[in-house]
Design an enzyme around this catalytic site. Structure first.
Site, PDB file in Angstrom:
ATOM      1  N   ASN A 121       4.300  21.606  46.272  1.00  0.00           N
ATOM      2  CA  ASN A 121       2.891  21.568  45.864  1.00  0.00           C
ATOM      3  C   ASN A 121       2.020  21.813  47.094  1.00  0.00           C
ATOM      4  OD1 ASN A 121       0.341  20.923  44.921  1.00  0.00           O
ATOM      5  ND2 ASN A 121       0.776  18.746  44.585  1.00  0.00           N
ATOM      6  N   LYS A 136      -1.120  22.227  47.214  1.00  0.00           N
ATOM      7  CA  LYS A 136      -2.470  21.656  47.061  1.00  0.00           C
ATOM      8  C   LYS A 136      -3.530  22.692  47.464  1.00  0.00           C
ATOM      9  CE  LYS A 136      -0.493  17.101  47.485  1.00  0.00           C
ATOM     10  NZ  LYS A 136      -0.663  15.690  47.709  1.00  0.00           N
ATOM     11  N   HIS A 142      -1.461  15.420  37.937  1.00  0.00           N
ATOM     12  CA  HIS A 142      -1.192  14.932  39.293  1.00  0.00           C
ATOM     13  C   HIS A 142      -2.160  13.782  39.583  1.00  0.00           C
ATOM     14  CE1 HIS A 142      -1.103  14.730  43.662  1.00  0.00           C
ATOM     15  NE2 HIS A 142       0.084  15.313  43.594  1.00  0.00           N
ATOM     16  N   GLU A 153      -3.969  13.119  41.986  1.00  0.00           N
ATOM     17  CA  GLU A 153      -5.266  13.544  42.549  1.00  0.00           C
ATOM     18  C   GLU A 153      -6.190  14.054  41.442  1.00  0.00           C
ATOM     19  OE1 GLU A 153      -3.593  16.054  45.627  1.00  0.00           O
ATOM     20  OE2 GLU A 153      -2.781  14.242  46.540  1.00  0.00           O
ATOM     21  N   GLU A 173       5.568   9.965  40.762  1.00  0.00           N
ATOM     22  CA  GLU A 173       4.912   9.969  42.065  1.00  0.00           C
ATOM     23  C   GLU A 173       4.088   8.695  42.229  1.00  0.00           C
ATOM     24  OE1 GLU A 173       4.486  14.146  43.861  1.00  0.00           O
ATOM     25  OE2 GLU A 173       2.752  13.813  42.594  1.00  0.00           O
ATOM     26  N   GLY A 232       1.330  11.365  50.459  1.00  0.00           N
ATOM     27  CA  GLY A 232       0.659  11.676  51.726  1.00  0.00           C
ATOM     28  C   GLY A 232       0.582  10.503  52.700  1.00  0.00           C
ATOM     29  N   SER A 245       5.754  11.640  49.849  1.00  0.00           N
ATOM     30  CA  SER A 245       6.278  11.568  51.220  1.00  0.00           C
ATOM     31  C   SER A 245       7.748  11.975  51.344  1.00  0.00           C
ATOM     32  CB  SER A 245       6.039  10.183  51.819  1.00  0.00           C
ATOM     33  OG  SER A 245       4.645   9.961  51.978  1.00  0.00           O
TER      34      SER A 245
HETATM   35  P1  PGA Z   1       3.272  14.439  49.741  1.00  0.00           P
HETATM   36  O1  PGA Z   1       2.590  14.834  48.347  1.00  0.00           O
HETATM   37  O2  PGA Z   1       4.666  15.012  49.726  1.00  0.00           O
HETATM   38  O3  PGA Z   1       2.403  15.031  50.784  1.00  0.00           O
HETATM   39  O4  PGA Z   1       3.314  12.930  49.781  1.00  0.00           O
HETATM   40  C1  PGA Z   1       3.323  14.879  47.145  1.00  0.00           C
HETATM   41  C2  PGA Z   1       2.432  15.277  46.002  1.00  0.00           C
HETATM   42  O5  PGA Z   1       1.245  14.916  46.001  1.00  0.00           O
HETATM   43  O6  PGA Z   1       2.876  15.980  45.067  1.00  0.00           O
END
Ligand code: PGA
Length: 239
Positions: free
Chosen positions: A9, A11, A90, A92, A157, A163, A200
């Site tokens: 992803n 983003k 997601h 976010e 997730e 993150g 992560s």
């Molecule tokens: P990350 O994000 O690997 O940077 O923790 C995962 C995601 O948001 O899909």
């Protein structure tokens, strides 16, 4: 041997030139057998990335088919742009855009109706994890955001792991994946293709996460932006 999904992803990152360079490196890397790599670039990079014969997905979609929805993109348009998968719900999108389980379900159905596979995201907040209500949260998200019928992938997730550099223990990941699998068995008559973990994931922890019971793949954010790191995660699918 079942397929392992390695999902990247990106983003809201990278220019077309940068994305194309990264996609070329990933496309040139020989993935282990039974591994499905999918990149989720920003909308504007979809043609450039899919030109490298990599499977691509979008990061969001409209629940509507077409019409006066300025700024939105339909599932049919995503298919037209080369997508095979679409991320839906997601965290976010849930937190920054107020997406609810019922909207996420409508989006997932729109994706299925266009012949694409939704990757539906669920996961608890840090507070829900700490107060011990995380399994209830996840069961409720599964019941309310997963379509009845059709194919889909679920991404677990935990919001606090995205993150942050923090990950649940392998026992905690296995517990949630098992809960999702059993919630699905009565929540829907559809077929889940895979339950993947995200939050992560990096080269250093990918192998152990990918070998955890009930984990059919990983959804990778930050570490998918670095060719070497992401290719090492692809290699870890071999076990
Ligand atoms: P990350 O994000 O690997 O940077 O923790 C995962 C995601 O948001 O899909």
């Amino acid at each position: 041997m079942s397929t392992k999904y390695i999902l990247g992803n990106w983003k809201m990152n990278l220019s077309t030139a940068e994305g194309s360079e990264l996609a070329a490196k990933i496309a040139a890397y020989k993935a282990p057998q039974n591994t499905q790599v999918v990149i989720f670039p920003p909308f504007t990079l979809l043609p450039a990335v899919s030109a490298h014969t990599i499977k691509v997905g979008a990061q969001d979609v409209s629940p509507e088919q077409n019409g006066a929805f300025t700024g939105d993109i339909s599932a049919a348009q995503l298919k037209d742009a080369g997508c095979s998968y679409v991320l839906v719900g997601h965290s976010e999108r849930r937190s920054l855009h107020g997406e609810t389980d019922s909207l996420i379900k409508r989006k997932a159905i729109a994706v299925q109706n266009a012949g694409l596979i939704p990757v539906i995201c669920v996961g608890e907040s840090e507070q829900q994890r700490e107060s011990g209500t995380y399994l209830d949260t996840i069961q409720s998200q599964v019941k309310q955001s997963i379509p009845v019928g059709g194919s889909y992938i679920i991404a677990y997730e935990p919001v606090w792991a995205i993150g942050s550099g923090k990950t649940p223990t392998l026992v905690q990941i296995a517990e949630v994946h098992k809960t999702i699998a059993s919630a699905l068995s009565y929540a829907t008559s559809g077929a889940h293709i895979a339950i993947v973990y995200g939050g992560s994931v990096k080269a250093a922890n990918a192998r152990e996460i990918l070998s955890t019971e009930g984990v059919d793949g990983v959804l990778v954010g930050g570490a998918s932006l670095k060719a070497e790191e992401f290719c090492a995660i692809i290699a870890a699918a071999q076990g």
